[in-house]
Motif scaffolding. Structure first.
Motif, PDB file in Angstrom:
ATOM      1  N   GLU A  10     -12.314  12.359   6.023  1.00  0.00           N
ATOM      2  CA  GLU A  10     -11.027  11.863   5.519  1.00  0.00           C
ATOM      3  C   GLU A  10     -11.095  11.733   3.999  1.00  0.00           C
ATOM      4  O   GLU A  10     -12.153  11.448   3.441  1.00  0.00           O
ATOM      5  CB  GLU A  10     -10.736  10.464   6.076  1.00  0.00           C
ATOM      6  N   ALA A  12      -9.203   9.884   0.557  1.00  0.00           N
ATOM      7  CA  ALA A  12      -8.265   8.897   0.012  1.00  0.00           C
ATOM      8  C   ALA A  12      -8.047   9.209  -1.456  1.00  0.00           C
ATOM      9  O   ALA A  12      -9.011   9.414  -2.201  1.00  0.00           O
ATOM     10  CB  ALA A  12      -8.824   7.485   0.168  1.00  0.00           C
ATOM     11  N   VAL A  34      -5.411  12.890   4.781  1.00  0.00           N
ATOM     12  CA  VAL A  34      -5.359  12.301   3.434  1.00  0.00           C
ATOM     13  C   VAL A  34      -4.418  11.104   3.408  1.00  0.00           C
ATOM     14  O   VAL A  34      -3.377  11.108   4.057  1.00  0.00           O
ATOM     15  CB  VAL A  34      -4.932  13.376   2.387  1.00  0.00           C
ATOM     16  N   GLN A  35      -4.852  10.069   2.673  1.00  0.00           N
ATOM     17  CA  GLN A  35      -4.025   8.890   2.431  1.00  0.00           C
ATOM     18  C   GLN A  35      -3.962   8.685   0.927  1.00  0.00           C
ATOM     19  O   GLN A  35      -4.938   8.947   0.218  1.00  0.00           O
ATOM     20  CB  GLN A  35      -4.656   7.638   3.073  1.00  0.00           C
ATOM     21  N   PHE A  37      -3.080   5.937  -2.252  1.00  0.00           N
ATOM     22  CA  PHE A  37      -2.930   4.514  -2.583  1.00  0.00           C
ATOM     23  C   PHE A  37      -2.451   4.384  -4.022  1.00  0.00           C
ATOM     24  O   PHE A  37      -3.143   4.817  -4.953  1.00  0.00           O
ATOM     25  CB  PHE A  37      -4.264   3.786  -2.381  1.00  0.00           C
ATOM     26  N   ARG A 128       1.627   8.551   4.792  1.00  0.00           N
ATOM     27  CA  ARG A 128       0.387   8.755   4.015  1.00  0.00           C
ATOM     28  C   ARG A 128       0.378   7.937   2.727  1.00  0.00           C
ATOM     29  O   ARG A 128      -0.655   7.821   2.081  1.00  0.00           O
ATOM     30  CB  ARG A 128       0.252  10.235   3.625  1.00  0.00           C
ATOM     31  N   HIS A 130       0.731   4.560   0.408  1.00  0.00           N
ATOM     32  CA  HIS A 130       0.590   3.097   0.492  1.00  0.00           C
ATOM     33  C   HIS A 130       0.799   2.532  -0.909  1.00  0.00           C
ATOM     34  O   HIS A 130       0.110   2.952  -1.850  1.00  0.00           O
ATOM     35  CB  HIS A 130      -0.792   2.733   1.020  1.00  0.00           C
ATOM     36  N   LYS A 133      -1.094  -1.037  -3.998  1.00  0.00           N
ATOM     37  CA  LYS A 133      -2.535  -0.955  -3.693  1.00  0.00           C
ATOM     38  C   LYS A 133      -3.280  -0.581  -4.974  1.00  0.00           C
ATOM     39  O   LYS A 133      -3.479   0.607  -5.283  1.00  0.00           O
ATOM     40  CB  LYS A 133      -2.793   0.104  -2.610  1.00  0.00           C
ATOM     41  N   CYS A 135      -6.495  -0.248  -6.905  1.00  0.00           N
ATOM     42  CA  CYS A 135      -7.937  -0.175  -6.666  1.00  0.00           C
ATOM     43  C   CYS A 135      -8.665  -0.999  -7.730  1.00  0.00           C
ATOM     44  O   CYS A 135      -8.361  -0.897  -8.926  1.00  0.00           O
ATOM     45  CB  CYS A 135      -8.363   1.299  -6.735  1.00  0.00           C
ATOM     46  N   HIS A 158     -10.113  -0.071   2.120  1.00  0.00           N
ATOM     47  CA  HIS A 158      -9.911   1.131   2.945  1.00  0.00           C
ATOM     48  C   HIS A 158     -11.209   1.923   2.949  1.00  0.00           C
ATOM     49  O   HIS A 158     -11.794   2.172   1.899  1.00  0.00           O
ATOM     50  CB  HIS A 158      -8.778   1.976   2.363  1.00  0.00           C
ATOM     51  N   THR A 160     -13.363   5.429   3.798  1.00  0.00           N
ATOM     52  CA  THR A 160     -13.074   6.865   3.801  1.00  0.00           C
ATOM     53  C   THR A 160     -14.348   7.655   3.499  1.00  0.00           C
ATOM     54  O   THR A 160     -15.391   7.075   3.186  1.00  0.00           O
ATOM     55  CB  THR A 160     -11.983   7.178   2.747  1.00  0.00           C
ATOM     56  N   VAL A 163     -13.261   9.978  -2.053  1.00  0.00           N
ATOM     57  CA  VAL A 163     -12.249   9.331  -2.900  1.00  0.00           C
ATOM     58  C   VAL A 163     -11.920  10.279  -4.047  1.00  0.00           C
ATOM     59  O   VAL A 163     -12.825  10.787  -4.724  1.00  0.00           O
ATOM     60  CB  VAL A 163     -12.756   7.994  -3.487  1.00  0.00           C
TER      61      VAL A 163
END
Ligand SMILES: Cc1cc2nc3c(=O)[nH]c(=O)nc-3n(C[C@H](O)[C@H](O)[C@H](O)COP(=O)(O)OP(=O)(O)OC[C@H]3O[C@@H](n4cnc5c(N)ncnc54)[C@H](O)[C@@H]3O)c2cc1C
Length: 433
Positions: A10, A12, A34-35, A37, A128, A130, A133, A135, A158, A160, A163
């Motif tokens: 996955e 992110a 894929v997500q 943030f 997908r 968010h 958020k 980081c 999160h 993953t 990144v």
């Protein structure tokens, strides 16, 4: 058309500016889970224009996004682009033009940033993305594990496998890649005043230089003005630069407490351009009463690598540059394209991610850093600080070679090169896919 998910890892993405958004869409289309943030409450862009050269247009086309963008703009906004240069002093005579003659088939786009975003956002599947958020750090999930944990300011996290830091010049991801506190943000000793001006206001003020069709650059000692049309020429995007060349980049910081972007009274800008030609005086009358003033920062000194382990940087987080070739976003799009092509490649799986990301950095870093250096050099040429000073032939040749390097680039050759390198290294098994 999106490929169904086909990976055992996955990804992110941290940051949903143009680089992060295009990367997320490209990965979604390639079937990579894929997500994304984003620190802000929604996708958003500043109220200014953006120019994309033919290299960036080719990336949009390859990712299947060019048609989405074209639906949002006037068809004539996609055209052969170049700059016409005028002397900022005297009576604003044309000096030379760059970019039209050599490659008429290569087209660029000038548009409002919000329009660009409006074209991209609906393509990303909403689940997908968010928001809110921010980081704050990235850590390994456990001793010996290759999984990563992204920590956010709101106390959530999160987990993953990969990144991608697309979080802009003030990147929080960069310190993980540096493996040290981040020390790579430098003031460029350049400020830019920005504003959007209706073209009819310019006409009424007696502005004569043609700017509805072609971008114009007014050059002069240590300062220059860029004007380019957006909204089919109804609005002119104005960016006026003032630079210091006696201070090396990174050797001086802004006075403590000075914001990077602030609104200032128009008089501050007018003072900088006192004694410039009649069109500049007319333009000043039309600028907003409080233009924004940007103290431009860059990533400097350059990073040795855009990658550490399973963490990679793209866009301004990796190589924020001076905007003198209008190339920063385009370089972010090239990063997004290469990294998504490699992560989406059928032979990329969890066990060769490190080699794949390392190859991304090896292929992308030299090109992005070269564009960084050329952007700086182009600013010096506009400002008569290059080796040939204000000599028109010198300026034209210098700028032509810089623009050719940025615009005439074969990114597919880079993808092929990366794949062949991964085969040579044994990261991809040697059969054709
Ligand atoms: C005056 C000026 C004019 C320019 N003109 C052009 C031009 O004409 N053409 C061109 O190609 N380029 C131009 N550029 C450069 C271009 O604007 C940038 O290169 C481009 O916007 C970078 O995009 P990005 O997505 O990498 O970063 P950004 O646009 O900075 O996006 C970063 C995103 O990450 C989010 N974020 C930040 N920190 C965090 C965090 N910790 N956690 C989660 N999310 C976070 C931010 O909210 C933001 O959405 C110009 C730049 C300037 C200063």
């Amino acid at each position: 058309m999106d490929t169904p998910p086909n990976k055992d890892f996955e990804v992110a993405i941290v940051g949903g500016g143009v680089s992060g958004l295009v990367c997320a869409i490209a990965l979604q289309r390639a079937g990579v889970p894929v997500q994304l943030f984003e620190a802000a409450a929604a996708f958003g862009e500043i109220g200014a224009g953006i120019g994309l050269g033919s290299n960036a247009v080719r990336v949009l086309k390859a990712v299947g996004l060019l048609d989405e963008v074209l639906k949002k703009i006037h068809p004539s906004e996609l055209r052969t682009r170049g700059f016409i240069y005028y002397n900022g002093l005297g009576d604003n005579q044309e000096v030379f033009a760059v970019g039209y003659d050599a490659h008429p088939e290569d087209k660029g786009i000038g548009m409002h940033r919000a329009i660009f975003l409006e074209a991209l956002v609906p393509v990303l599947e909403p689940q997908r993305a968010h928001f809110n958020k921010r980081c704050t750090s990235i850590v390994r999930s456990a001793q010996g594990s290759r999984r990563l944990v992204i920590n956010f300011q709101d106390g959530t996290s999160h987990e993953t496998d990969v990144v991608i830091g697309a979080d802009g010049i003030k990147s929080a991801v960069r310190s993980f890649v540096l493996d040290a506190p981040d020390d790579r943000v430098a003031f460029s000793n350049t400020v830019a005043y920005r504003g959007l001006v209706p073209y009819k206001d310019l006409q009424e003020a007696g502005f004569k230089t043609p700017v509805v069709q072609d971008p114009a650059c007014f050059v002069g000692p240590s300062k220059h003005f860029i004007l380019f049309p957006i909204k089919n020429g109804e609005v002119i995007n104005v960016v006026a630069f003032v630079a210091r060349y006696d201070i090396p980049i990174g050797s001086e910081k802004l006075p403590p407490g000075t914001p990077w972007v602030e609104t200032v009274p128009k008089e501050a800008m007018e003072k900088e351009y006192e004694g410039w030609g009649p069109d500049i005086a007319a333009l000043m009358k039309c600028m907003p009463e409080t233009p924004s003033k940007w103290s431009i920062h860059v990533v400097h000194p350059p990073l040795d690598s855009f990658v550490k382990g399973h963490v990679a940087l793209i866009g301004d987080a990796a190589h924020a540059m001076l905007p003198h070739l209008g190339a920063g976003a385009g370089q972010g799009l090239e990063d997004a394209y290469i990294i998504s092509r490699l992560l989406g490649h059928p032979e990329t799986q969890g066990d060769n991610l490190e080699a794949v990301l390392e190859t991304y950095s090896r292929i992308r870093r030299p090109r992005a850093q070269m564009v960084w250096s050329m952007s700086r050099a182009a600013g010096a040429v506009y400002d008569w600080q290059g080796a040939g000073g204000s000599d028109a032939e010198f300026m034209r040749e210098e700028l032509r070679s810089h623009y050719d390097y940025v615009w005439q680039y074969d990114i597919e050759a880079d993808v092929e090169h990366a794949i062949s390198e991964l085969r040579t290294k044994g990261a991809y098994v040697a059969h054709s896919v």
